[in-house]
Write an enzyme that holds these catalytic residues in place. Structure first.
Site, PDB file in Angstrom:
ATOM      1  N   GLY A  10       0.815  -1.223   0.000  1.00  0.00           N
ATOM      2  CA  GLY A  10       0.000   0.000   0.000  1.00  0.00           C
ATOM      3  C   GLY A  10       0.846   1.270   0.000  1.00  0.00           C
ATOM      4  N   SER A 124      -4.121   6.508  13.985  1.00  0.00           N
ATOM      5  CA  SER A 124      -4.504   7.703  13.222  1.00  0.00           C
ATOM      6  C   SER A 124      -4.884   8.832  14.170  1.00  0.00           C
ATOM      7  CB  SER A 124      -5.710   7.345  12.358  1.00  0.00           C
ATOM      8  OG  SER A 124      -6.324   8.490  11.855  1.00  0.00           O
ATOM      9  N   TYR A 148     -14.478   3.551  11.219  1.00  0.00           N
ATOM     10  CA  TYR A 148     -13.038   3.445  10.955  1.00  0.00           C
ATOM     11  C   TYR A 148     -12.241   3.897  12.177  1.00  0.00           C
ATOM     12  CZ  TYR A 148      -8.389   4.845   9.404  1.00  0.00           C
ATOM     13  OH  TYR A 148      -7.026   5.020   9.315  1.00  0.00           O
ATOM     14  N   LYS A 152      -9.565   1.804  14.941  1.00  0.00           N
ATOM     15  CA  LYS A 152      -8.197   2.170  15.344  1.00  0.00           C
ATOM     16  C   LYS A 152      -8.105   2.278  16.874  1.00  0.00           C
ATOM     17  CE  LYS A 152      -6.292   2.209  11.355  1.00  0.00           C
ATOM     18  NZ  LYS A 152      -5.315   1.185  11.018  1.00  0.00           N
ATOM     19  N   ARG A 230      -4.923  21.290   8.193  1.00  0.00           N
ATOM     20  CA  ARG A 230      -4.457  19.948   8.568  1.00  0.00           C
ATOM     21  C   ARG A 230      -2.941  19.932   8.675  1.00  0.00           C
ATOM     22  NH1 ARG A 230      -9.025  19.901   9.146  1.00  0.00           N
ATOM     23  NH2 ARG A 230     -10.625  18.380   8.554  1.00  0.00           N
ATOM     24  N   ARG A 291     -17.786  19.811   4.315  1.00  0.00           N
ATOM     25  CA  ARG A 291     -17.988  18.361   4.209  1.00  0.00           C
ATOM     26  C   ARG A 291     -18.416  17.857   5.593  1.00  0.00           C
ATOM     27  NH1 ARG A 291     -12.875  14.815   2.197  1.00  0.00           N
ATOM     28  NH2 ARG A 291     -12.078  15.451   4.229  1.00  0.00           N
TER      29      ARG A 291
HETATM   30  P1  NAD Z   1      -3.405   1.447   1.697  1.00  0.00           P
HETATM   31  O1  NAD Z   1      -4.812   1.019   1.448  1.00  0.00           O
HETATM   32  O2  NAD Z   1      -2.657   2.047   0.580  1.00  0.00           O
HETATM   33  O3  NAD Z   1      -2.553   0.210   2.249  1.00  0.00           O
HETATM   34  C1  NAD Z   1      -3.138  -0.825   3.022  1.00  0.00           C
HETATM   35  C2  NAD Z   1      -2.690  -2.148   2.429  1.00  0.00           C
HETATM   36  O4  NAD Z   1      -3.220  -3.211   3.214  1.00  0.00           O
HETATM   37  C3  NAD Z   1      -3.185  -2.364   1.002  1.00  0.00           C
HETATM   38  O5  NAD Z   1      -2.087  -2.777   0.213  1.00  0.00           O
HETATM   39  C4  NAD Z   1      -4.222  -3.474   1.121  1.00  0.00           C
HETATM   40  O6  NAD Z   1      -4.253  -4.280  -0.027  1.00  0.00           O
HETATM   41  C5  NAD Z   1      -3.747  -4.211   2.341  1.00  0.00           C
HETATM   42  N1  NAD Z   1      -4.771  -4.915   3.130  1.00  0.00           N
HETATM   43  C6  NAD Z   1      -5.888  -4.404   3.695  1.00  0.00           C
HETATM   44  N2  NAD Z   1      -6.494  -5.347   4.416  1.00  0.00           N
HETATM   45  C7  NAD Z   1      -5.766  -6.488   4.300  1.00  0.00           C
HETATM   46  C8  NAD Z   1      -5.865  -7.797   4.837  1.00  0.00           C
HETATM   47  N3  NAD Z   1      -6.866  -8.155   5.642  1.00  0.00           N
HETATM   48  N4  NAD Z   1      -4.911  -8.690   4.517  1.00  0.00           N
HETATM   49  C9  NAD Z   1      -3.888  -8.364   3.701  1.00  0.00           C
HETATM   50  N5  NAD Z   1      -3.722  -7.134   3.182  1.00  0.00           N
HETATM   51  C10 NAD Z   1      -4.657  -6.219   3.478  1.00  0.00           C
HETATM   52  O7  NAD Z   1      -3.421   2.413   2.958  1.00  0.00           O
HETATM   53  P2  NAD Z   1      -2.291   3.376   3.552  1.00  0.00           P
HETATM   54  O8  NAD Z   1      -2.685   4.764   3.267  1.00  0.00           O
HETATM   55  O9  NAD Z   1      -0.957   2.887   3.148  1.00  0.00           O
HETATM   56  O10 NAD Z   1      -2.525   3.143   5.106  1.00  0.00           O
HETATM   57  C11 NAD Z   1      -1.799   2.172   5.838  1.00  0.00           C
HETATM   58  C12 NAD Z   1      -2.321   2.142   7.258  1.00  0.00           C
HETATM   59  O11 NAD Z   1      -2.201   3.448   7.832  1.00  0.00           O
HETATM   60  C13 NAD Z   1      -3.797   1.745   7.383  1.00  0.00           C
HETATM   61  O12 NAD Z   1      -3.940   0.924   8.519  1.00  0.00           O
HETATM   62  C14 NAD Z   1      -4.488   3.078   7.587  1.00  0.00           C
HETATM   63  O13 NAD Z   1      -5.683   2.929   8.306  1.00  0.00           O
HETATM   64  C15 NAD Z   1      -3.444   3.859   8.373  1.00  0.00           C
HETATM   65  N6  NAD Z   1      -3.578   5.316   8.221  1.00  0.00           N
HETATM   66  C16 NAD Z   1      -3.551   5.871   6.976  1.00  0.00           C
HETATM   67  C17 NAD Z   1      -3.709   7.260   6.836  1.00  0.00           C
HETATM   68  C18 NAD Z   1      -3.722   7.894   5.477  1.00  0.00           C
HETATM   69  O14 NAD Z   1      -4.163   9.043   5.366  1.00  0.00           O
HETATM   70  N7  NAD Z   1      -3.229   7.248   4.426  1.00  0.00           N
HETATM   71  C19 NAD Z   1      -3.890   8.062   7.971  1.00  0.00           C
HETATM   72  C20 NAD Z   1      -3.888   7.462   9.232  1.00  0.00           C
HETATM   73  C21 NAD Z   1      -3.732   6.079   9.344  1.00  0.00           C
HETATM   74  N1  UFG Z   2     -10.666  18.886   1.193  1.00  0.00           N
HETATM   75  C1  UFG Z   2     -11.240  19.741   0.260  1.00  0.00           C
HETATM   76  N2  UFG Z   2     -11.592  19.219  -0.949  1.00  0.00           N
HETATM   77  C2  UFG Z   2     -11.397  17.897  -1.275  1.00  0.00           C
HETATM   78  C3  UFG Z   2     -10.811  17.045  -0.311  1.00  0.00           C
HETATM   79  C4  UFG Z   2     -10.467  17.578   0.920  1.00  0.00           C
HETATM   80  O1  UFG Z   2     -11.431  20.925   0.511  1.00  0.00           O
HETATM   81  O2  UFG Z   2     -11.749  17.493  -2.394  1.00  0.00           O
HETATM   82  C5  UFG Z   2     -10.261  19.460   2.502  1.00  0.00           C
HETATM   83  C6  UFG Z   2     -10.985  18.828   3.680  1.00  0.00           C
HETATM   84  O3  UFG Z   2     -12.225  19.486   3.902  1.00  0.00           O
HETATM   85  C7  UFG Z   2      -9.958  19.021   4.803  1.00  0.00           C
HETATM   86  C8  UFG Z   2      -8.622  18.890   4.083  1.00  0.00           C
HETATM   87  O4  UFG Z   2      -8.894  19.147   2.700  1.00  0.00           O
HETATM   88  O5  UFG Z   2     -10.056  20.324   5.322  1.00  0.00           O
HETATM   89  C9  UFG Z   2      -7.990  17.500   4.213  1.00  0.00           C
HETATM   90  O6  UFG Z   2      -8.945  16.509   3.826  1.00  0.00           O
HETATM   91  P1  UFG Z   2      -8.530  14.984   3.576  1.00  0.00           P
HETATM   92  O7  UFG Z   2      -9.770  14.268   3.130  1.00  0.00           O
HETATM   93  O8  UFG Z   2      -7.343  14.906   2.681  1.00  0.00           O
HETATM   94  O9  UFG Z   2      -8.040  14.476   5.006  1.00  0.00           O
HETATM   95  P2  UFG Z   2      -8.823  14.418   6.407  1.00  0.00           P
HETATM   96  O10 UFG Z   2      -8.079  15.284   7.363  1.00  0.00           O
HETATM   97  O11 UFG Z   2     -10.262  14.664   6.251  1.00  0.00           O
HETATM   98  O12 UFG Z   2      -8.681  12.870   6.787  1.00  0.00           O
HETATM   99  C10 UFG Z   2      -7.416  12.225   6.920  1.00  0.00           C
HETATM  100  C11 UFG Z   2      -7.523  10.765   6.514  1.00  0.00           C
HETATM  101  C12 UFG Z   2      -8.411  10.010   7.464  1.00  0.00           C
HETATM  102  C13 UFG Z   2      -7.927  10.188   8.870  1.00  0.00           C
HETATM  103  C14 UFG Z   2      -7.786  11.647   9.202  1.00  0.00           C
HETATM  104  C15 UFG Z   2      -7.088  11.760  10.529  1.00  0.00           C
HETATM  105  O13 UFG Z   2      -8.068  10.665   5.198  1.00  0.00           O
HETATM  106  O14 UFG Z   2      -8.355   8.628   7.153  1.00  0.00           O
HETATM  107  O15 UFG Z   2      -6.968  12.314   8.237  1.00  0.00           O
HETATM  108  O16 UFG Z   2      -7.034  13.065  10.956  1.00  0.00           O
HETATM  109  F1  UFG Z   2      -8.822   9.621   9.703  1.00  0.00           F
END
Ligand code: NAD
Ligand code: UFG
Length: 337
Positions: A10, A124, A148, A152, A230, A291
């Protein structure tokens, strides 16, 4: 020394695998590719010049996990695998609880059986309650508004309880703020399926011409320019934070929650301006309504990461915007390009 990385194909996982391999670790990935592409791992191997071990199965499958632990000298686990879309989780809570809790329980059980003690968990900023003052520190009130977030927080609790019952365990709960950007090579990056919900992928796809314009979700918040603020963190900084957390886990016992953020918030309009300036591209936008569920401002107090891990973010907003665009421009259809 082998590190098991679940979800390693991922977005954050692939960057962390690369960082691990470049720093001498051997990496074993378990990922069922439900939200990723094997091409990401091929590119990680090419960039690092090293091979990794890859297993394609669901991390909830204890029997197959047991075989992986039996086949490799695993020293530590980094658990990225999980479902991560806040909006989707509201419509399919059972899938979120089953996957995110099920995978964590399966892994922790397996680690216990195989005497593997170091566990880095992807948490998160969403675990913090909505009415906290900014910046958010690890001791602030916790609470969630969507399934979600609850998965966590529940996983955090499960791992905290595990450390009480099994004091030999060492767990680091890393609370990420907003990861953006890509590896500077432009070879690996964020590849969301469908229309992105998150700001940066929407901006990069709009700059490419795939969307007519970005909708800014509200400009009447109590922030300097009215748009949401953010704490954006470069995914390479985030990946490096995992290596620091691994080193910490090897030296310490117990369970620690640690923020990974920069401590600095940027508004949507600041991000847009930075992106346009650094990349010399135009991103048309329009102001829309707020949103549902969004907060005005969310940013970290990153002090604990500095004190315990010796980590702080090094890359700035220009790096994040430049690298995000470099990845998108070179891979207009992500890994399917
Ligand atoms: P991502 O979806 O790109 O990566 C997650 C990976 O896990 C994917 O490759 C998916 O195929 C794999 N996966 C999911 N469930 C599985 C399972 N049961 N078995 C095997 N593989 C599985 O997501 P990411 O953005 O890289 O996020 C990684 C972690 O960080 C996640 O746990 C997510 O909740 C957490 N996180 C992400 C963000 C963000 O904004 N990206 C923010 C806070 C926390
Ligand atoms: N935003 C826009 N337009 C868009 C998308 C986002 O204006 O098309 C704004 C949102 O309103 C926010 C900012 O951009 O003010 C960031 O939005 P994101 O959707 O990129 O991120 P969030 O902060 O809403 O959420 C992220 C992760 C969640 C996690 C959270 C933790 O996507 O998974 O941070 O704080 F839970």
């Amino acid at each position: 020394m082998e590190i098991l990385v679940t979800g390693g194909a991922g977005y954050i996982g692939s960057h962390t695998c690369l960082e691990l391999m470049e720093n001498g670790y051997d990496v074993v990935v378990v990922d069922d590719l439900r939200n990723s592409d094997l091409e990401a791992l091929r590119r990680v191997e090419a960039l690092s010049g090293k091979a990794l071990a890859f297993y394609n199965f669901d991390v909830c499958d204890q029997d197959r996990l047991d075989k992986v632990f039996g086949a490799h000298a695993i020293n530590s686990v980094i658990h990225f695998a999980g479902l991560k879309a806040v909006g989707e989780s509201v419509g399919m809570p059972l899938a979120y609880y089953a996957n995110n809790l099920g995978s964590t329980l399966a892994l922790a059980g397996c680690m216990k059986r195989h005497h593997v003690r170091n566990f880095i968990f992807s948490s998160s900023a969403t675990v913090y309650a909505q009415d906290n003052r900014m910046p958010l520190a690890e001791g602030d009130a916790l609470g969630c508004t969507n399934p979600y977030g609850w998965t966590k927080l529940m996983c955090e609790q499960i791992l905290r309880d595990l450390c009480v019952a099994e004091p030999v365990f060492s767990v680091v709960l890393l609370r990420y703020f907003n990861p953006i950007g890509a590896h500077p090579s432009g070879r690996i990056g964020e590849d969301p399926a469908g229309i992105p919900n998150n700001l940066l992928p929407y901006i990069t796809q709009t700059a490419l011409g795939r969307h007519a314009r970005l909708t800014v979700h509200g400009n009447d918040y109590d922030t300097p320019d009215g748009t949401g603020v953010r704490d954006y963190i470069h995914v390479v900084d985030l990946a490096r934070g995992h290596l620091k957390a691994l080193e910490y886990a090897k030296r310490n016992r117990g369970c620690e929650a640690i923020n990974l953020g920069t401590g600095r918030g940027y508004s949507v309009l600041e991000i847009l301006r930075a992106f346009e300036t650094v990349n010399q591209v135009k991103v048309p936008y329009t102001i829309g309504p707020r949103r549902p569920g969004d907060l005005a401002a969310v940013y970290a107090d990153p002090q604990k990461a500095g004190e315990l891990l010796g980590w702080q973010a090094e890359l700035g907003i220009e790096d994040m915007c430049r690298d995000a665009w470099n990845w998108q421009r070179n891979n207009p259809r992500g890994y399917r390009t």
